[in-house]
Design a protein around this motif. Structure first.
Motif, PDB file in Angstrom:
ATOM      1  N   GLY A   1       0.818  -1.221   0.000  1.00  7.18           N
ATOM      2  CA  GLY A   1       0.000   0.000   0.000  1.00  7.18           C
ATOM      3  C   GLY A   1       0.844   1.259   0.000  1.00  7.18           C
ATOM      4  O   GLY A   1       0.661   2.131   0.852  1.00  7.18           O
ATOM      5  N   SER A   2       1.758   1.347  -0.983  1.00  5.31           N
ATOM      6  CA  SER A   2       2.661   2.514  -0.998  1.00  5.31           C
ATOM      7  C   SER A   2       2.423   3.438  -2.180  1.00  5.31           C
ATOM      8  O   SER A   2       3.298   4.201  -2.562  1.00  5.31           O
TER       9      SER A   2
ATOM     10  N   GLN B   1       0.085   5.733  -2.114  1.00  2.00           N
ATOM     11  CA  GLN B   1      -0.345   7.021  -1.543  1.00  2.00           C
ATOM     12  C   GLN B   1      -0.206   6.963  -0.019  1.00  2.00           C
ATOM     13  O   GLN B   1       0.159   5.927   0.552  1.00  2.00           O
TER      14      GLN B   1
ATOM     15  N   ILE C   1       0.572   7.197   3.985  1.00  2.00           N
ATOM     16  CA  ILE C   1       1.710   6.880   4.855  1.00  2.00           C
ATOM     17  C   ILE C   1       2.716   5.963   4.138  1.00  2.00           C
ATOM     18  O   ILE C   1       3.928   6.144   4.248  1.00  2.00           O
TER      19      ILE C   1
ATOM     20  N   ASN D   1       3.892  -1.004  -3.871  1.00  2.00           N
ATOM     21  CA  ASN D   1       2.717  -1.875  -4.117  1.00  2.00           C
ATOM     22  C   ASN D   1       1.409  -1.118  -3.931  1.00  2.00           C
ATOM     23  O   ASN D   1       1.340  -0.144  -3.182  1.00  2.00           O
ATOM     24  N   GLY D   2       0.406  -1.584  -4.638  1.00  2.00           N
ATOM     25  CA  GLY D   2      -0.961  -1.078  -4.497  1.00  2.00           C
ATOM     26  C   GLY D   2      -1.833  -1.887  -5.447  1.00  2.00           C
ATOM     27  O   GLY D   2      -1.318  -2.704  -6.223  1.00  2.00           O
ATOM     28  N   ARG D   3      -3.155  -1.668  -5.394  1.00  2.00           N
ATOM     29  CA  ARG D   3      -4.047  -2.412  -6.287  1.00  2.00           C
ATOM     30  C   ARG D   3      -4.272  -1.681  -7.605  1.00  2.00           C
ATOM     31  O   ARG D   3      -4.348  -2.267  -8.664  1.00  2.00           O
TER      32      ARG D   3
ATOM     33  N   SER E   1      -5.338  -8.764  -0.180  1.00  2.00           N
ATOM     34  CA  SER E   1      -6.431  -9.576   0.382  1.00  2.00           C
ATOM     35  C   SER E   1      -6.531 -10.927  -0.337  1.00  2.00           C
ATOM     36  O   SER E   1      -7.317 -11.786   0.050  1.00  2.00           O
TER      37      SER E   1
ATOM     38  N   ILE F   1       1.792  -2.052  10.570  1.00  2.00           N
ATOM     39  CA  ILE F   1       1.222  -0.724  10.794  1.00  2.00           C
ATOM     40  C   ILE F   1      -0.169  -0.898  11.396  1.00  2.00           C
ATOM     41  O   ILE F   1      -1.106  -1.365  10.736  1.00  2.00           O
TER      42      ILE F   1
ATOM     43  N   THR G   1      -3.478  10.858  11.658  1.00  2.00           N
ATOM     44  CA  THR G   1      -2.453  11.364  10.737  1.00  2.00           C
ATOM     45  C   THR G   1      -3.133  12.078   9.569  1.00  2.00           C
ATOM     46  O   THR G   1      -4.230  11.689   9.161  1.00  2.00           O
TER      47      THR G   1
ATOM     48  N   ASN H   1      -4.463  12.875   6.223  1.00  2.00           N
ATOM     49  CA  ASN H   1      -4.805  11.946   5.146  1.00  2.00           C
ATOM     50  C   ASN H   1      -4.573  12.550   3.776  1.00  2.00           C
ATOM     51  O   ASN H   1      -4.586  13.753   3.610  1.00  2.00           O
ATOM     52  N   GLU H   2      -4.399  11.684   2.790  1.00  2.89           N
ATOM     53  CA  GLU H   2      -4.387  12.115   1.389  1.00  2.89           C
ATOM     54  C   GLU H   2      -5.830  12.469   1.034  1.00  2.89           C
ATOM     55  O   GLU H   2      -6.772  11.886   1.579  1.00  2.89           O
TER      56      GLU H   2
HETATM   57  N1  LIG Z   1      -4.252   7.894   8.320  1.00  2.00           N
HETATM   58  C1  LIG Z   1      -4.422   7.662   9.605  1.00  2.00           C
HETATM   59  O1  LIG Z   1      -4.844   8.565  10.380  1.00  2.00           O
HETATM   60  C2  LIG Z   1      -4.104   6.316  10.182  1.00  2.00           C
HETATM   61  C3  LIG Z   1      -4.231   6.117  11.581  1.00  2.00           C
HETATM   62  C4  LIG Z   1      -3.925   4.883  12.118  1.00  2.00           C
HETATM   63  C5  LIG Z   1      -3.502   3.848  11.303  1.00  2.00           C
HETATM   64  N2  LIG Z   1      -3.400   4.046   9.945  1.00  2.00           N
HETATM   65  C6  LIG Z   1      -2.966   2.907   9.125  1.00  2.00           C
HETATM   66  O2  LIG Z   1      -1.924   3.298   8.264  1.00  2.00           O
HETATM   67  C7  LIG Z   1      -1.980   2.548   7.033  1.00  2.00           C
HETATM   68  C8  LIG Z   1      -1.985   3.503   5.853  1.00  2.00           C
HETATM   69  O3  LIG Z   1      -3.080   4.402   5.984  1.00  2.00           O
HETATM   70  P1  LIG Z   1      -3.244   5.662   5.031  1.00  2.00           P
HETATM   71  O4  LIG Z   1      -4.028   6.672   5.780  1.00  2.00           O
HETATM   72  O5  LIG Z   1      -1.954   6.048   4.438  1.00  2.00           O
HETATM   73  O6  LIG Z   1      -4.210   5.010   3.898  1.00  2.00           O
HETATM   74  P2  LIG Z   1      -4.537   5.451   2.403  1.00  2.00           P
HETATM   75  O7  LIG Z   1      -4.145   6.859   2.136  1.00  2.00           O
HETATM   76  O8  LIG Z   1      -5.945   5.032   2.160  1.00  2.00           O
HETATM   77  O9  LIG Z   1      -3.555   4.503   1.536  1.00  2.00           O
HETATM   78  C9  LIG Z   1      -3.726   3.127   1.566  1.00  2.00           C
HETATM   79  C10 LIG Z   1      -2.762   2.474   0.598  1.00  2.00           C
HETATM   80  O10 LIG Z   1      -2.985   1.064   0.640  1.00  2.00           O
HETATM   81  C11 LIG Z   1      -3.300   0.571  -0.662  1.00  2.00           C
HETATM   82  N3  LIG Z   1      -4.214  -0.562  -0.495  1.00  2.00           N
HETATM   83  C12 LIG Z   1      -5.453  -0.581   0.046  1.00  2.00           C
HETATM   84  N4  LIG Z   1      -5.960  -1.811   0.007  1.00  2.00           N
HETATM   85  C13 LIG Z   1      -5.007  -2.614  -0.548  1.00  2.00           C
HETATM   86  C14 LIG Z   1      -4.938  -3.982  -0.868  1.00  2.00           C
HETATM   87  N5  LIG Z   1      -5.971  -4.816  -0.645  1.00  2.00           N
HETATM   88  N6  LIG Z   1      -3.800  -4.473  -1.434  1.00  2.00           N
HETATM   89  C15 LIG Z   1      -2.747  -3.658  -1.702  1.00  2.00           C
HETATM   90  N7  LIG Z   1      -2.778  -2.334  -1.428  1.00  2.00           N
HETATM   91  C16 LIG Z   1      -3.892  -1.818  -0.865  1.00  2.00           C
HETATM   92  C17 LIG Z   1      -3.897   1.789  -1.387  1.00  2.00           C
HETATM   93  O11 LIG Z   1      -3.773   1.716  -2.803  1.00  2.00           O
HETATM   94  P3  LIG Z   1      -4.927   1.002  -3.723  1.00  2.00           P
HETATM   95  O12 LIG Z   1      -6.228   1.536  -3.248  1.00  2.00           O
HETATM   96  O13 LIG Z   1      -4.582   1.340  -5.128  1.00  2.00           O
HETATM   97  O14 LIG Z   1      -4.772  -0.449  -3.471  1.00  2.00           O
HETATM   98  C18 LIG Z   1      -2.979   2.901  -0.855  1.00  2.00           C
HETATM   99  O15 LIG Z   1      -1.740   2.887  -1.527  1.00  2.00           O
HETATM  100  C19 LIG Z   1      -3.241   1.680   7.136  1.00  2.00           C
HETATM  101  O16 LIG Z   1      -2.896   0.395   7.562  1.00  2.00           O
HETATM  102  C20 LIG Z   1      -4.069   2.388   8.203  1.00  2.00           C
HETATM  103  O17 LIG Z   1      -4.949   1.523   8.862  1.00  2.00           O
HETATM  104  C21 LIG Z   1      -3.692   5.250   9.377  1.00  2.00           C
END
Ligand SMILES: NC(=O)c1ccc[n+]([C@@H]2O[C@H](COP(=O)([O-])OP(=O)(O)OC[C@H]3O[C@@H](n4cnc5c(N)ncnc54)[C@H](OP(=O)(O)O)[C@@H]3O)[C@@H](O)[C@H]2O)c1
Length: 270
Positions: free
Chosen positions: A14-15, A17, A19, A37-39, A66, A140, A187, A189-190
């Motif tokens: 999930g890189s 976008q 974190i 990686n990402g979908r 998944s 994470i 954190t 968000n995007e």
């Molecule tokens: N942001 C916060 O405030 C916060 C707080 C606590 C914990 N976290 C944790 O930090 C991590 C990142 O969060 P984020 O806010 O950066 O999320 P995000 O902006 O929604 O980014 C998620 C990333 O994961 C990828 N992804 C989602 N489902 C996937 C799958 N099934 N297989 C492969 N890639 C997948 C997405 O790309 P695609 O959609 O193209 O797959 C995207 O690159 C998560 O585990 C989240 O639970 C975030």
């Protein structure tokens, strides 16, 4: 930090976008080689082009964590590219909301398959390679892993399960690999961040007003520290640290706050 990461091969799920992407830029900036990686292939290609342009050695692999076969493909393609693996950062995850009585079983399956099984399966395929490098598995997680958050039970369940997984792994492979659990707090968000709704569709995540948010760069630097110092766990943000202490000293206060926030659930997701 720079010396430690120089030449290390790091796979970040999930890189494309958020974190994950910022962590790729940070660790790549320290000299690590990054498996992105990402979908969504288009989004991943755009992140790859941007990161490559910064002079970072990286490759991209489209895979949905998944799906177990795709976790295998992610690790195997990464190994084909760089011939070794030093760190796996299990970052891919989705947010979700929904009351327990309104959330369809298929919804629970969706969130657990990505957040929990995605981590477990990708780690499974990475372990033989990480054992060769005495490497690290990073998980994470979230503040929501420490309590059952009303209105977000699916998310809490998916992350809380990872605590049990990490604690077991830390003992089973002690001195063979390092496993670090990162409890991320609120954190920034995007803009494109989406949240899984109880009807199974994705919606826009509303801006979190009145909260002090960590920057993604801060989170990425903390992840780097966990890897370098081989820390077993870390809780980020002042609020996260406060929650951690209060749960030990005065859990009733934390639960009173959760009850209060639950009263606003309808307003947040109307
Ligand atoms: N942001 C916060 O405030 C916060 C707080 C606590 C914990 N976290 C944790 O930090 C991590 C990142 O969060 P984020 O806010 O950066 O999320 P995000 O902006 O929604 O980014 C998620 C990333 O994961 C990828 N992804 C989602 N489902 C996937 C799958 N099934 N297989 C492969 N890639 C997948 C997405 O790309 P695609 O959609 O193209 O797959 C995207 O690159 C998560 O585990 C989240 O639970 C975030």
């Amino acid at each position: 930090m720079k010396q430690f990461f120089q030449g290390k091969v790091i796979c970040i799920t999930g890189s494309s976008q958020g974190i994950g992407k910022t962590t790729a830029i940070t660790l790549g900036g320290f000299g690590a080689k990054i498996i992105l990686n990402g979908r969504n292939a288009e989004k991943l290609q755009s992140a790859y082009a941007e990161i490559k342009e910064m002079g970072i050695d990286c490759c991209q692999i489209v895979a949905d964590v998944s799906i177990p076969e795709q976790c295998k493909l992610l690790i195997e393609e990464g190994i084909k590219h760089y011939s070794r693996l030093d760190v796996l950062i299990n970052n891919a995850g989705i947010a979700s909301h929904g009351l327990i009585e309104e959330s369809d079983p298929s919804n629970w399956e969706k969130i657990v398959n990505i957040n929990t099984m995605g981590t477990i399966n990708t780690t499974f395929y990475a372990l033989p390679y990480l054992k060769k490098t005495n490497g690290s598995v990073i998980i994470i997680s979230s503040m929501a892993a420490k309590v059952g958050v009303p209105g977000h039970a699916g998310y809490s369940v998916s992350k809380m399960a990872l605590t049990a997984y990490a604690k077991s792994l830390q003992i089973e492979l002690e001195n063979v690999i390092h496993c670090g659990l990162v409890y991320v707090g609120f954190t920034a968000n995007e803009n494109q961040k989406r949240i899984l709704k109880p009807d199974g569709t994705y919606g826009e995540l509303k801006e979190r007003k009145g909260l002090k948010l960590s920057s993604r760069e801060d989170v990425a630097n903390q992840i780097a520290k966990v890897i370098e110092k081989r820390k077993k766990e870390i809780t980020l943000t002042t609020l996260g640290k406060l929650q951690h202490i209060m749960l030990k000293l005065a859990p009733g206060i934390v639960y009173a706050m959760l009850r209060k926030s639950h009263k606003d659930y309808d307003k947040m997701y109307e």
